[in-house]
Design a protein around this motif. Sequence first.
Motif, PDB file in Angstrom:
ATOM      1  N   ILE A 156       0.862  -1.202   0.000  1.00  0.00           N
ATOM      2  CA  ILE A 156       0.000   0.000   0.000  1.00  0.00           C
ATOM      3  C   ILE A 156       0.884   1.232   0.000  1.00  0.00           C
ATOM      4  O   ILE A 156       1.734   1.402   0.885  1.00  0.00           O
ATOM      5  CB  ILE A 156      -0.942  -0.018   1.218  1.00  0.00           C
ATOM      6  CG1 ILE A 156      -1.826  -1.272   1.135  1.00  0.00           C
ATOM      7  CG2 ILE A 156      -1.776   1.249   1.271  1.00  0.00           C
ATOM      8  CD1 ILE A 156      -2.702  -1.490   2.326  1.00  0.00           C
ATOM      9  N   LEU A 157       0.690   2.090  -1.023  1.00  0.00           N
ATOM     10  CA  LEU A 157       1.480   3.313  -1.177  1.00  0.00           C
ATOM     11  C   LEU A 157       0.608   4.507  -0.831  1.00  0.00           C
ATOM     12  O   LEU A 157      -0.519   4.644  -1.334  1.00  0.00           O
ATOM     13  CB  LEU A 157       2.000   3.432  -2.609  1.00  0.00           C
ATOM     14  CG  LEU A 157       2.786   2.213  -3.133  1.00  0.00           C
ATOM     15  CD1 LEU A 157       3.145   2.421  -4.606  1.00  0.00           C
ATOM     16  CD2 LEU A 157       4.035   1.995  -2.305  1.00  0.00           C
ATOM     17  N   LEU A 158       1.101   5.380   0.023  1.00  0.00           N
ATOM     18  CA  LEU A 158       0.339   6.553   0.475  1.00  0.00           C
ATOM     19  C   LEU A 158       1.159   7.815   0.225  1.00  0.00           C
ATOM     20  O   LEU A 158       2.384   7.821   0.407  1.00  0.00           O
ATOM     21  CB  LEU A 158       0.035   6.454   1.979  1.00  0.00           C
ATOM     22  CG  LEU A 158      -0.757   5.217   2.438  1.00  0.00           C
ATOM     23  CD1 LEU A 158      -0.617   5.029   3.922  1.00  0.00           C
ATOM     24  CD2 LEU A 158      -2.214   5.372   2.043  1.00  0.00           C
ATOM     25  N   SER A 159       0.491   8.880  -0.175  1.00  0.00           N
ATOM     26  CA  SER A 159       1.148  10.192  -0.297  1.00  0.00           C
ATOM     27  C   SER A 159       0.123  11.268   0.013  1.00  0.00           C
ATOM     28  O   SER A 159      -1.062  11.124  -0.295  1.00  0.00           O
ATOM     29  CB  SER A 159       1.731  10.394  -1.699  1.00  0.00           C
ATOM     30  OG  SER A 159       0.701  10.310  -2.679  1.00  0.00           O
ATOM     31  N   ASN A 160       0.582  12.325   0.670  1.00  0.00           N
ATOM     32  CA  ASN A 160      -0.367  13.395   1.006  1.00  0.00           C
ATOM     33  C   ASN A 160      -0.417  14.440  -0.099  1.00  0.00           C
ATOM     34  O   ASN A 160       0.433  14.499  -0.981  1.00  0.00           O
ATOM     35  CB  ASN A 160      -0.042  14.036   2.360  1.00  0.00           C
ATOM     36  CG  ASN A 160       1.355  14.646   2.389  1.00  0.00           C
ATOM     37  OD1 ASN A 160       2.021  14.715   1.369  1.00  0.00           O
ATOM     38  ND2 ASN A 160       1.782  15.083   3.564  1.00  0.00           N
ATOM     39  N   ILE A 161      -1.443  15.252  -0.076  1.00  0.00           N
ATOM     40  CA  ILE A 161      -1.667  16.297  -1.081  1.00  0.00           C
ATOM     41  C   ILE A 161      -1.398  17.634  -0.412  1.00  0.00           C
ATOM     42  O   ILE A 161      -2.070  18.014   0.561  1.00  0.00           O
ATOM     43  CB  ILE A 161      -3.105  16.258  -1.616  1.00  0.00           C
ATOM     44  CG1 ILE A 161      -3.385  14.879  -2.227  1.00  0.00           C
ATOM     45  CG2 ILE A 161      -3.338  17.370  -2.620  1.00  0.00           C
ATOM     46  CD1 ILE A 161      -4.848  14.658  -2.542  1.00  0.00           C
ATOM     47  N   LYS A 162      -0.357  18.348  -0.887  1.00  0.00           N
ATOM     48  CA  LYS A 162       0.013  19.617  -0.277  1.00  0.00           C
ATOM     49  C   LYS A 162      -0.571  20.774  -1.088  1.00  0.00           C
ATOM     50  O   LYS A 162      -0.489  20.777  -2.321  1.00  0.00           O
ATOM     51  CB  LYS A 162       1.527  19.753  -0.192  1.00  0.00           C
ATOM     52  CG  LYS A 162       2.154  18.775   0.817  1.00  0.00           C
ATOM     53  CD  LYS A 162       3.643  19.026   0.973  1.00  0.00           C
ATOM     54  CE  LYS A 162       4.236  18.109   2.031  1.00  0.00           C
ATOM     55  NZ  LYS A 162       5.690  18.334   2.205  1.00  0.00           N
ATOM     56  N   SER A 163      -1.144  21.727  -0.401  1.00  0.00           N
ATOM     57  CA  SER A 163      -1.766  22.884  -1.061  1.00  0.00           C
ATOM     58  C   SER A 163      -0.778  24.035  -1.138  1.00  0.00           C
ATOM     59  O   SER A 163       0.103  24.186  -0.294  1.00  0.00           O
ATOM     60  CB  SER A 163      -3.014  23.317  -0.284  1.00  0.00           C
ATOM     61  OG  SER A 163      -3.522  24.507  -0.829  1.00  0.00           O
ATOM     62  N   ARG A 164      -0.921  24.874  -2.183  1.00  0.00           N
ATOM     63  CA  ARG A 164      -0.083  26.059  -2.305  1.00  0.00           C
ATOM     64  C   ARG A 164      -0.620  27.218  -1.473  1.00  0.00           C
ATOM     65  O   ARG A 164       0.014  28.253  -1.372  1.00  0.00           O
ATOM     66  CB  ARG A 164      -0.001  26.496  -3.780  1.00  0.00           C
ATOM     67  CG  ARG A 164       0.721  25.483  -4.661  1.00  0.00           C
ATOM     68  CD  ARG A 164       0.745  25.942  -6.107  1.00  0.00           C
ATOM     69  NE  ARG A 164       1.435  25.011  -6.968  1.00  0.00           N
ATOM     70  CZ  ARG A 164       2.753  25.038  -7.203  1.00  0.00           C
ATOM     71  NH1 ARG A 164       3.473  25.992  -6.639  1.00  0.00           N
ATOM     72  NH2 ARG A 164       3.306  24.152  -8.004  1.00  0.00           N
ATOM     73  N   LYS A 165      -1.802  27.023  -0.891  1.00  0.00           N
ATOM     74  CA  LYS A 165      -2.410  28.111  -0.127  1.00  0.00           C
ATOM     75  C   LYS A 165      -1.638  28.356   1.160  1.00  0.00           C
ATOM     76  O   LYS A 165      -1.218  27.423   1.831  1.00  0.00           O
ATOM     77  CB  LYS A 165      -3.860  27.784   0.201  1.00  0.00           C
ATOM     78  CG  LYS A 165      -4.755  27.708  -1.037  1.00  0.00           C
ATOM     79  CD  LYS A 165      -6.183  27.414  -0.649  1.00  0.00           C
ATOM     80  CE  LYS A 165      -7.075  27.329  -1.899  1.00  0.00           C
ATOM     81  NZ  LYS A 165      -8.481  27.006  -1.542  1.00  0.00           N
TER      82      LYS A 165
ATOM     83  N   LYS B 266      -1.824  17.272   5.754  1.00  0.00           N
ATOM     84  CA  LYS B 266      -2.033  16.204   6.735  1.00  0.00           C
ATOM     85  C   LYS B 266      -0.704  15.476   7.002  1.00  0.00           C
ATOM     86  O   LYS B 266       0.066  15.230   6.080  1.00  0.00           O
ATOM     87  CB  LYS B 266      -3.074  15.200   6.227  1.00  0.00           C
ATOM     88  CG  LYS B 266      -4.473  15.772   6.037  1.00  0.00           C
ATOM     89  CD  LYS B 266      -5.157  15.999   7.361  1.00  0.00           C
ATOM     90  CE  LYS B 266      -6.591  16.460   7.146  1.00  0.00           C
ATOM     91  NZ  LYS B 266      -7.308  16.667   8.430  1.00  0.00           N
ATOM     92  N   ASP B 267      -0.476  15.149   8.252  1.00  0.00           N
ATOM     93  CA  ASP B 267       0.769  14.461   8.634  1.00  0.00           C
ATOM     94  C   ASP B 267       0.702  12.983   8.243  1.00  0.00           C
ATOM     95  O   ASP B 267      -0.110  12.223   8.783  1.00  0.00           O
ATOM     96  CB  ASP B 267       0.984  14.595  10.145  1.00  0.00           C
ATOM     97  CG  ASP B 267       2.234  13.862  10.590  1.00  0.00           C
ATOM     98  OD1 ASP B 267       3.186  13.792   9.811  1.00  0.00           O
ATOM     99  OD2 ASP B 267       2.233  13.323  11.724  1.00  0.00           O
TER     100      ASP B 267
ATOM    101  N   ASP C 298       4.641  14.050   0.833  1.00  0.00           N
ATOM    102  CA  ASP C 298       5.233  13.081   1.756  1.00  0.00           C
ATOM    103  C   ASP C 298       4.731  11.692   1.357  1.00  0.00           C
ATOM    104  O   ASP C 298       3.628  11.537   0.824  1.00  0.00           O
ATOM    105  CB  ASP C 298       4.826  13.397   3.195  1.00  0.00           C
ATOM    106  CG  ASP C 298       5.220  14.822   3.600  1.00  0.00           C
ATOM    107  OD1 ASP C 298       6.254  15.307   3.110  1.00  0.00           O
ATOM    108  OD2 ASP C 298       4.488  15.413   4.404  1.00  0.00           O
ATOM    109  N   HIS C 299       5.518  10.685   1.647  1.00  0.00           N
ATOM    110  CA  HIS C 299       5.182   9.345   1.172  1.00  0.00           C
ATOM    111  C   HIS C 299       5.312   8.304   2.281  1.00  0.00           C
ATOM    112  O   HIS C 299       6.078   8.467   3.230  1.00  0.00           O
ATOM    113  CB  HIS C 299       6.106   8.937   0.007  1.00  0.00           C
ATOM    114  CG  HIS C 299       6.007   9.823  -1.173  1.00  0.00           C
ATOM    115  ND1 HIS C 299       5.067   9.638  -2.174  1.00  0.00           N
ATOM    116  CD2 HIS C 299       6.720  10.939  -1.526  1.00  0.00           C
ATOM    117  CE1 HIS C 299       5.215  10.576  -3.089  1.00  0.00           C
ATOM    118  NE2 HIS C 299       6.211  11.385  -2.722  1.00  0.00           N
TER     119      HIS C 299
END
Length: 733
Positions: free
Chosen positions: A538-547, A553-554, A594-595
């Motif tokens: 299972i591969l996870l990565s968070n979505i970072k906003s430019r705002k 999310k950690d 982040d991954h």
Amino acid sequence: MKIAVIYNHLEIDDSDVINIFGMPNKERYNPKTVEKVATALEKGGHNVRVLKGNMHIIESLQHFMPKVVRGERPGMVFNMAYGIQGQSRYTHIPAMLEMVGIPYVGSGPDGHTIALDKVLSKMLFQRNDIPTPLFWIFSRADEDCTDVQYPVIVKPKMEAVSFGLRVVDNEKDLKEAVDFIIKEFNQQALVESFIPGREFAVGLIGNSPDLEVLPIVEIDLCGDPNAIQSIDDKMKQPRGKICPPELSKETTDSINKLAIRAFNALGLHDFARVDIRMDQNGDFYLLEINSMASLGMTGTYVHSAKVKGYTYTSLVNRMVDVAAFRYFGDSFIQNDIDVAKPGKKKSEPLHFRIRSYIRSQLSTIQDYLEQMVAINTNVNNVEGLNTLGNWISTRFNHLGFHRQAYPQSEVGNVLYFSNHLKEHNNVLILGHLDTKYDFDTYIPFHEERGRIIGSGVAESKGGIAIILGAIQALRFTRSIKNARCGILLTTDDTLGGRFSKKLISEIAQKSKCVINTKYGDIKGGIVTSCAGTREYQILLSNIKSRKINQEPKDIISFVTKKVTAWQKLSSEEKGILVKVVKLNAWATEGISSDHASVTIFVRFNEKNKSKEIDRQIIKIAEKDAANAFHVQIKRSFRRLPVQESSESLKLFENIKGIADQLEVRIQPMQRNTSSDICHVPEHIPALDGFGPIGGDTHSPNEYIIRDSLIDRSALLAMIIYKSSKFTFEDKQS
């Protein structure tokens, strides 16, 4: 009957003892004689192991001997171990056997103690009015010896086979001889009146009141009444033997009665040799009793037995018979090898010949295994897998098997061998070449205390050695011709049979039954059911906003919560194990994601649990991920569990009959790992665990029991031979 032949090596090895302490034993059997005894026992129908009589003997016997308390047929030890070092060495093995409750051939510790101690035995002879020469004991060379009556013979107090013998006729030579004995043998010197005349050896076999006296053997002293039989005579140039000697019936009877009285006076069992001297007046003097009479071909005991009509085989098996009768009240032996009439040689049963051949080839089978372990066959090492495949192909070609290769790109080539051109097999044998060990985790082949350790010895390569041993035995006994056997060796077992499962299913469909050769259970367990397995990445990565001011999310805390949730899916009651076997997570500054990567291993015992487990793992992975995380799920290999079926149990019962005949312990078991029998169609009987006995797979300590290569090769050979006659119909009540 299971019989362990115990002996001592010619040299003391570091692994034999904790310390070298005390007087090392000088008395050893020639390894060729040990092998001759083992072969004779096998011809008598016994399941034989040859074991070193050292500090590990109890552990070795524990793996081999039957458990009578479980209702198994008793086994026995044929003791040929004179002891390694120290005092009363003949007693060492018998005393240990008494402690652990294993019957054995020969006298007990008390009888051996008295017989080996020449002073104690002479005292008992005197008490029982058995004539024996006068004697004196010396602890130092300077002790007073004025009352000694010459000539005398000087010898160690507690040695056998004529070690240290010297005849002297004056005080100076006596003191030198005593000094030599004390320094050389680290024990007291026995000084005994020398009896000029003739010397006889009387062999005994059995127990009172049915003690059998073998023909008397006279040592040929070439007419010299002052001659003796030295250690050089016995070991290098044995003196001639006169059997039977020129004696009157009355004299013969007197010597025989004297030997029987001495045997009973010392409380000996099963067999012994009595040495007697007769002076020029016709008076007898009993010199000593050897409670472990030599079974060497040049010895008087074997010579006398042959004159009586025994062959070497019948003599050795007769010794087992009398011991079994003493212990159990009735003989367990059915010996018909030597009762055939002259000129009509009876053939030995096939399983005797197969086991005897395999035991004689054990070193070759072990060499094969060592060569296979030396080749790195990690599942991703295609070159190594094909190298091993070519090595095996050469050997099967010599054994008359046809080869068909199924090329693979990501793993090594899958190989199929058969000894026939028919469409269907009576039996399909499965094995695999690949292992999980890579170059950095590879463990080289080595031996420790009767165990063979090395990468893949239990999981895969030991099973291939068993197959080779079984086929070689069948070919040697000319029993392979009518056995339609297929052998399929895969290269992706580590991947759950990802590439070979379809081929396994297709060939199994054309086979009467299927046998897999992963390691056997230490208690003799044969796998009638096994767990299913599945792996997820299972591969996870968070979505970072430019705002600005919007924190991502950690991922670390997010994946940690999921790991806890996944592990909670495990249930011992339901037979489910969910284990996170690999976890990587990393976070970066800036807008780069982040991954995290999680590898999950799942084991389950019921097929209907597979979809439910899959659903729950995905549900946990995707929970709270929307708009904050990307989730990617990769399902790796899957094997469904094999549940015990009536077909597999019927196959087990067929094989149990063979195992009982071979005296190989087997019992059905559930294994909590999967194997290629998971890919066999449900209606085809399939069992696993026919490799050598072993364990600790996929670890630095992976091992097999060396001697189990014999039993398991013999068992597989007989399965192949009898597979055409296997039946799977319900028995009539």
